[in-house]
Design a protein around this motif. Structure first.
Motif, PDB file in Angstrom:
ATOM      1  N   ARG A   1       0.672  -1.362  -0.135  1.00 58.59           N
ATOM      2  CA  ARG A   1      -0.181  -0.270   0.109  1.00 58.59           C
ATOM      3  C   ARG A   1       0.967   1.157   0.055  1.00 58.59           C
ATOM      4  NH1 ARG A   1      -5.465  -1.631   3.724  1.00 58.59           N
ATOM      5  NH2 ARG A   1      -6.627  -1.834   1.792  1.00 58.59           N
TER       6      ARG A   1
ATOM      7  N   ASP B   1      -5.540   2.586  -1.253  1.00 56.90           N
ATOM      8  CA  ASP B   1      -6.505   1.279  -1.018  1.00 56.90           C
ATOM      9  C   ASP B   1      -6.047  -0.029  -1.815  1.00 56.90           C
ATOM     10  OD1 ASP B   1      -9.196  -0.318  -0.755  1.00 56.90           O
ATOM     11  OD2 ASP B   1      -8.848  -0.526  -2.888  1.00 56.90           O
TER      12      ASP B   1
ATOM     13  N   TYR C   1      -2.914  -2.058  -3.536  1.00 54.74           N
ATOM     14  CA  TYR C   1      -1.431  -2.557  -3.240  1.00 54.74           C
ATOM     15  C   TYR C   1      -0.519  -2.300  -4.562  1.00 54.74           C
ATOM     16  CZ  TYR C   1      -2.904  -4.577   0.920  1.00 54.74           C
ATOM     17  OH  TYR C   1      -3.047  -4.834   2.430  1.00 54.74           O
TER      18      TYR C   1
END
Length: 301
Positions: free
Chosen positions: A165, A219, A221
């Motif tokens: 993230r 939100d 990755y």
């Protein structure tokens, strides 16, 4: 290309924290950055575990690095930052105020929260002793190439965010505390309940970002699976993998296999989605129309 494990952005119990770094000593990575990046209130819970982790990583042949805080606001945080240099370990600067506490001439690393967007900034940091810089994750591939070339001429290794993230912002306020109707000083460590950050959705239910105490994260990755060859070609020295609570050791192995050429593009993404269904992946900052774009997503007609 090398693999660097960045500092853990989340708040984990001390036992989990220690076990994570014991495992990393056996992982196929070259460098590990550890310590507290996000919130100084978390540090006392695992501070006593840091020397053992440093020793285990060093004994296993890894380069161990200590991170500075991303935002220094209190006197005790200034002291914590000043104490880093006394540990005898390379320091990664994630807030430029840390430079004032490093002995002149001491080499240091620069983390992705410092805005190194051009050759002038890179050269200035190199003149102060920077030996390695992890670029901000929103950099496009063309800019990465320019800075990698400049870094090579100055003896500065350039890293790029490889997986995890994305760190977007740090605030003086704690989102987790506010969510639970608590003050920042009485947060009761609500962020511990979300070991990979808490998902935030828009009013119409669309995934938007994640929060982690005082930190805002993407939100999705970021995943460099489809970008590895391009990054190697422009002279990137290392990929940075950001710790996550599930499957991280295997993730390190998967990236090592891709870097060694023993697995094709798409292997890492497929494995991540199989192990953690519902995970959103992105690599759009490098080559896409927007940061949230993903190379493997079907084209929109």
């Amino acid at each position: 290309m090398e693999l660097t494990v960045g500092p853990n952005q989340f708040f984990w119990p001390a036992e989990k924290w220690s076990a994570f770094y014991r495992d990393l000593a056996e992982a196929p990575v070259d460098r590990v950055v550890l310590g507290e990046l996000v919130c100084s209130k978390r540090l006392p819970f695992y501070q006593d575990c840091i020397p053992e982790a440093l020793a285990a990583l060093t004994e296993a042949g890894k380069e161990a690095v200590l991170t500075s805080l991303a935002l220094v606001t209190l006197n005790r945080e200034r002291k914590l930052t000043a104490d880093l240099a006394a540990m005898g370990v390379t320091v990664e600067v994630n807030d430029l105020t840390a430079l004032a506490h490093l002995p002149k001439g001491l080499g240091f690393h620069v983390g992705p929260l410092v805005n190194v967007y051009n050759e002038g900034t890179l050269a200035w940091l190199a003149s102060l002793g920077a030996k390695r810089i992890c670029l901000p994750p929103e950099m496009p591939l063309a800019s990465v190439e320019t800075l990698a070339r400049a870094g090579a001429g100055l003896g500065v290794a350039i890293e790029v965010w490889g997986h995890g993230r994305l760190p977007l912002a740090i605030s003086g306020r704690c989102y987790h505390a506010r969510l639970h109707k608590r003050t920042k000083d009485n947060c009761q460590f609500a962020c511990e309940d979300d070991p990979d950050g808490l998902e935030v959705r828009t009013l119409d239910g669309q995934p938007f970002m994640a929060m982690n105490g005082v930190q805002t994260l993407s939100d999705s990755y970021a995943c460099a699976d489809y970008q590895i060859e391009a990054l190697a070609a422009v002279g990137v020295a290392a990929l940075r993998l950001s710790p996550q609570s599930q499957g991280f050791f295997r993730l390190c192995q998967s990236y090592r296999e891709r870097l060694n050429g023993t697995s094709p593009a798409g292997t890492i993404a497929s494995e991540v989605l199989r192990r953690l269904p519902g995970t959103r992946l992105s690599d759009g900052f490098l080559t896409g129309p927007s940061g949230v774009s993903w190379s493997a997503a079907p084209a929109i007609p």
